[in-house]
Write a protein that holds these residues in place. Structure first.
Motif, PDB file in Angstrom:
ATOM      1  N   LEU A 407       0.832  -1.204   0.000  1.00 50.14           N
ATOM      2  CA  LEU A 407       0.000   0.000   0.000  1.00 50.14           C
ATOM      3  C   LEU A 407       0.866   1.252   0.000  1.00 50.14           C
ATOM      4  O   LEU A 407       1.942   1.278   0.582  1.00 50.14           O
ATOM      5  N   SER A 408       0.338   2.292  -0.643  1.00 50.47           N
ATOM      6  CA  SER A 408       1.089   3.549  -0.749  1.00 50.47           C
ATOM      7  C   SER A 408       0.772   4.524   0.368  1.00 50.47           C
ATOM      8  O   SER A 408       1.336   5.619   0.405  1.00 50.47           O
ATOM      9  N   HIS A 409      -0.140   4.174   1.271  1.00 50.73           N
ATOM     10  CA  HIS A 409      -0.408   5.044   2.415  1.00 50.73           C
ATOM     11  C   HIS A 409       0.879   5.237   3.217  1.00 50.73           C
ATOM     12  O   HIS A 409       1.716   4.335   3.295  1.00 50.73           O
ATOM     13  N   ARG A 410       1.019   6.388   3.846  1.00 50.11           N
ATOM     14  CA  ARG A 410       2.221   6.616   4.661  1.00 50.11           C
ATOM     15  C   ARG A 410       2.305   5.587   5.790  1.00 50.11           C
ATOM     16  O   ARG A 410       3.377   5.067   6.114  1.00 50.11           O
ATOM     17  N   HIS A 411       1.169   5.313   6.432  1.00 53.81           N
ATOM     18  CA  HIS A 411       1.115   4.325   7.507  1.00 53.81           C
ATOM     19  C   HIS A 411       0.063   3.291   7.131  1.00 53.81           C
ATOM     20  O   HIS A 411      -1.128   3.495   7.386  1.00 53.81           O
ATOM     21  N   PRO A 412       0.461   2.184   6.533  1.00 58.17           N
ATOM     22  CA  PRO A 412      -0.514   1.230   6.001  1.00 58.17           C
ATOM     23  C   PRO A 412      -1.100   0.282   7.037  1.00 58.17           C
ATOM     24  O   PRO A 412      -1.408  -0.864   6.732  1.00 58.17           O
ATOM     25  N   LEU A 413      -1.226   0.742   8.303  1.00 60.65           N
ATOM     26  CA  LEU A 413      -1.947  -0.041   9.300  1.00 60.65           C
ATOM     27  C   LEU A 413      -3.429  -0.012   8.940  1.00 60.65           C
ATOM     28  O   LEU A 413      -4.047   1.058   8.926  1.00 60.65           O
ATOM     29  N   THR A 414      -4.003  -1.161   8.627  1.00 60.55           N
ATOM     30  CA  THR A 414      -5.368  -1.191   8.116  1.00 60.55           C
ATOM     31  C   THR A 414      -6.069  -2.466   8.556  1.00 60.55           C
ATOM     32  O   THR A 414      -5.442  -3.536   8.627  1.00 60.55           O
ATOM     33  N   PRO A 415      -7.378  -2.392   8.835  1.00 63.39           N
ATOM     34  CA  PRO A 415      -8.099  -3.611   9.186  1.00 63.39           C
ATOM     35  C   PRO A 415      -8.273  -4.563   8.010  1.00 63.39           C
ATOM     36  O   PRO A 415      -8.691  -5.710   8.197  1.00 63.39           O
ATOM     37  N   TYR A 416      -7.950  -4.104   6.796  1.00 63.18           N
ATOM     38  CA  TYR A 416      -8.056  -4.970   5.625  1.00 63.18           C
ATOM     39  C   TYR A 416      -6.853  -5.900   5.480  1.00 63.18           C
ATOM     40  O   TYR A 416      -6.838  -6.755   4.584  1.00 63.18           O
ATOM     41  N   GLU A 417      -5.854  -5.768   6.339  1.00 60.61           N
ATOM     42  CA  GLU A 417      -4.668  -6.618   6.235  1.00 60.61           C
ATOM     43  C   GLU A 417      -5.055  -8.098   6.220  1.00 60.61           C
ATOM     44  O   GLU A 417      -5.808  -8.570   7.085  1.00 60.61           O
ATOM     45  N   GLY A 418      -4.559  -8.819   5.206  1.00 60.58           N
ATOM     46  CA  GLY A 418      -4.814 -10.248   5.103  1.00 60.58           C
ATOM     47  C   GLY A 418      -6.172 -10.619   4.539  1.00 60.58           C
ATOM     48  O   GLY A 418      -6.462 -11.812   4.362  1.00 60.58           O
ATOM     49  N   ARG A 419      -6.992  -9.634   4.219  1.00 63.16           N
ATOM     50  CA  ARG A 419      -8.329  -9.918   3.708  1.00 63.16           C
ATOM     51  C   ARG A 419      -8.281 -10.142   2.202  1.00 63.16           C
ATOM     52  O   ARG A 419      -7.579  -9.437   1.486  1.00 63.16           O
ATOM     53  N   MET A 420      -9.046 -11.102   1.741  1.00 61.14           N
ATOM     54  CA  MET A 420      -9.161 -11.373   0.311  1.00 61.14           C
ATOM     55  C   MET A 420     -10.211 -10.440  -0.282  1.00 61.14           C
ATOM     56  O   MET A 420     -11.353 -10.416   0.155  1.00 61.14           O
ATOM     57  N   LEU A 421      -9.795  -9.642  -1.261  1.00 58.50           N
ATOM     58  CA  LEU A 421     -10.702  -8.712  -1.931  1.00 58.50           C
ATOM     59  C   LEU A 421     -10.760  -9.035  -3.410  1.00 58.50           C
ATOM     60  O   LEU A 421      -9.860  -9.658  -3.973  1.00 58.50           O
TER      61      LEU A 421
END
Length: 454
Positions: A407-421
């Motif tokens: 991810l290109s976000h500065r801080h890619p801490l996200t609840p989507y981590e590991g989720r299949m999209l």
């Protein structure tokens, strides 16, 4: 005959009339013709994307860029890189979390200077309504803001205080004359304060998501939406409820719209994707306000989107440094409330939409056409002659697992981590120029700063 600068064609182009084969003719950054698939002038540059979907670039009207002042939280360069990689060609920056907040022309000038030369997609700006700044609103509109955002509950940052009904009664007559929309963070403090007091008396486990959820009851949203509808009915100012999470508010919204009140609403990918019952203890990446609610509530939001009671989906991308999320302690009561999702918002929404049988045209209505209308950007959000050639080429059938490192976000801490999209972005065009191609670096910040006259 003047040749197009470029033709982009696909067997699956999402047009207002449906999805069909077409060739999009582009000249000087604009769509000049929408022709049959085979109608490509000899010698014209061609991007034939085959069976990939070609649709308008997403217009995200709810992004917290946080620059200047809190650039370590995100910033224009990182946010717009993430947007381009996610198929988003226009973002509208929220007036708070930056310092100074966009509540007067001087602050707006500072923000525009901070953004110049850094943007990989087009960027517009909302101004803010806060106590005591009503006299600044006409000048902000003249300077180019697209409308105004207010909070009915403390925003979390001191430089953007909440308004009361009395404050709004001062601002709304001015917004009516300016024909500027008002975006409302619709929660009231009374129910939140009472609920929080009760939770704290019970000596709660702050690592449990249910503890935080109990502090943000639906009543806070319901009462705020009712207040907003009443003021909208009285002053006839286009009023937009941002990040609606409480399904109980859908009935009054439906009734208000049915009676001609100019009120609209959005929800967010995280409310459409996650459910409170599934959030693990200590997983503060999920914390946002209003909160992610129960599974049945989520399905009501989907039904409201399909029925037009909610008109659009916006990311409410609101990242922060990992330390502010208190990930190590998992303390939901102390963690910053905001979800980083800009780059995955299209895929997340499509994943849920596809699973429920909704179409690509639904997706374009929710994420392109309706947001462009809210922001007053007539050249955005559609593949039509005269519109900017903002396009996204993507594979809606291909799945991927969210890897924060990608991810290109500065801080890619996200609840989507590991989720299949579902839905892989291949290319993003901004006014006919490819600004993102999967697997290749983004090198040119060619985004423009939009104004109300753009």
């Amino acid at each position: 005959m003047v040749l197009p600068d470029l033709v982009v064609r696909s067997r699956r182009v999402v047009l207002a009339t449906g999805t069909s084969p077409a060739a999009i003719h582009i000249r000087a950054g604009s769509i000049v013709e929408v022709r049959a698939f085979d109608e490509v002038p000899a010698g014209c540059p061609l991007d034939d994307v085959g069976d990939a979907v070609l649709m308008p670039g997403v217009v995200d009207t709810h992004v917290h860029v946080n620059e200047p002042g809190r650039t370590e939280w995100e910033g224009f360069e990182h946010a717009t890189r993430a947007a381009a990689a996610g198929g988003i060609t226009t973002i509208i920056d929220m007036p708070l979390n930056s310092i100074p907040a966009t509540v007067d022309v001087a602050a707006f000038d500072v923000k525009r200077r901070a953004a110049e030369g850094k943007c990989f997609v087009d960027v517009g700006f909302w101004g803010g309504v806060v106590p005591g700044n009503a006299s600044e609103l006409p000048a902000l509109v003249a300077a180019g803001v697209l409308g105004f955002k207010c909070f009915l509950v403390p925003s979390g940052v001191d430089e953007f205080p909440a308004v009361t009904e009395a404050d709004l009664r001062i601002a709304l007559p001015l917004l009516s004359k300016l024909a500027a929309p008002l975006l409302v963070h619709a929660e009231l403090p009374g129910p939140i304060d009472a609920a929080t007091e009760g939770v704290l008396r019970a000596s709660p486990d702050a690592r449990r998501y249910a503890t935080y959820l109990a502090t943000r009851p639906k009543e806070a949203e319901n009462d705020a939406v009712a207040l907003s509808i009443g003021l909208c009915r009285e002053y006839r100012v286009r009023t937009h409820i941002v990040h609606l999470s409480a399904s109980d508010a859908l009935t009054p919204l439906y009734q208000a719209r049915a009676s001609g009140v100019p009120v609209t609403a959005e929800t967010c990918p995280h409310y459409l994707t996650f459910a409170a019952q599934d959030i693990p203890d200590g997983a503060t990446a999920y914390k946002c306000a209003p909160p992610i609610r129960e599974r049945q509530n989520r399905e009501y939001l989907w039904a409201a989107l399909a029925g037009g009671v909610i008109q659009m989906v916006a990311s409410d991308h609101s990242p922060s440094p990992p330390a502010l999320k208190h990930a190590s302690s998992g303390d939901f009561l102390r963690a910053w409330g905001g979800i980083a999702s800009l780059q995955v918002s299209l895929a997340a929404t499509w994943t849920g939409a596809f699973a429920r049988g909704y179409s690509l045209n639904h997706l374009v209505d929710w994420m392109c056409r309706a947001p462009a209308r809210l922001a007053g950007l007539g050249r955005k959000g559609a593949i039509e002659v005269g519109c900017d050639a903002d396009l996204v080429v993507w594979d809606p059938d291909r799945e991927f697992t969210v890897d924060p490192a990608s991810l290109s976000h500065r801080h890619p801490l996200t609840p989507y981590e590991g989720r299949m999209l579902r839905g892989v972005i291949e290319r993003t065009y901004l006014r006919g120029t490819c600004v993102y191609e999967r697997g290749k670096p983004m090198t040119t910040a060619s985004g423009q700063l939009l104004s109300r006259s753009a």
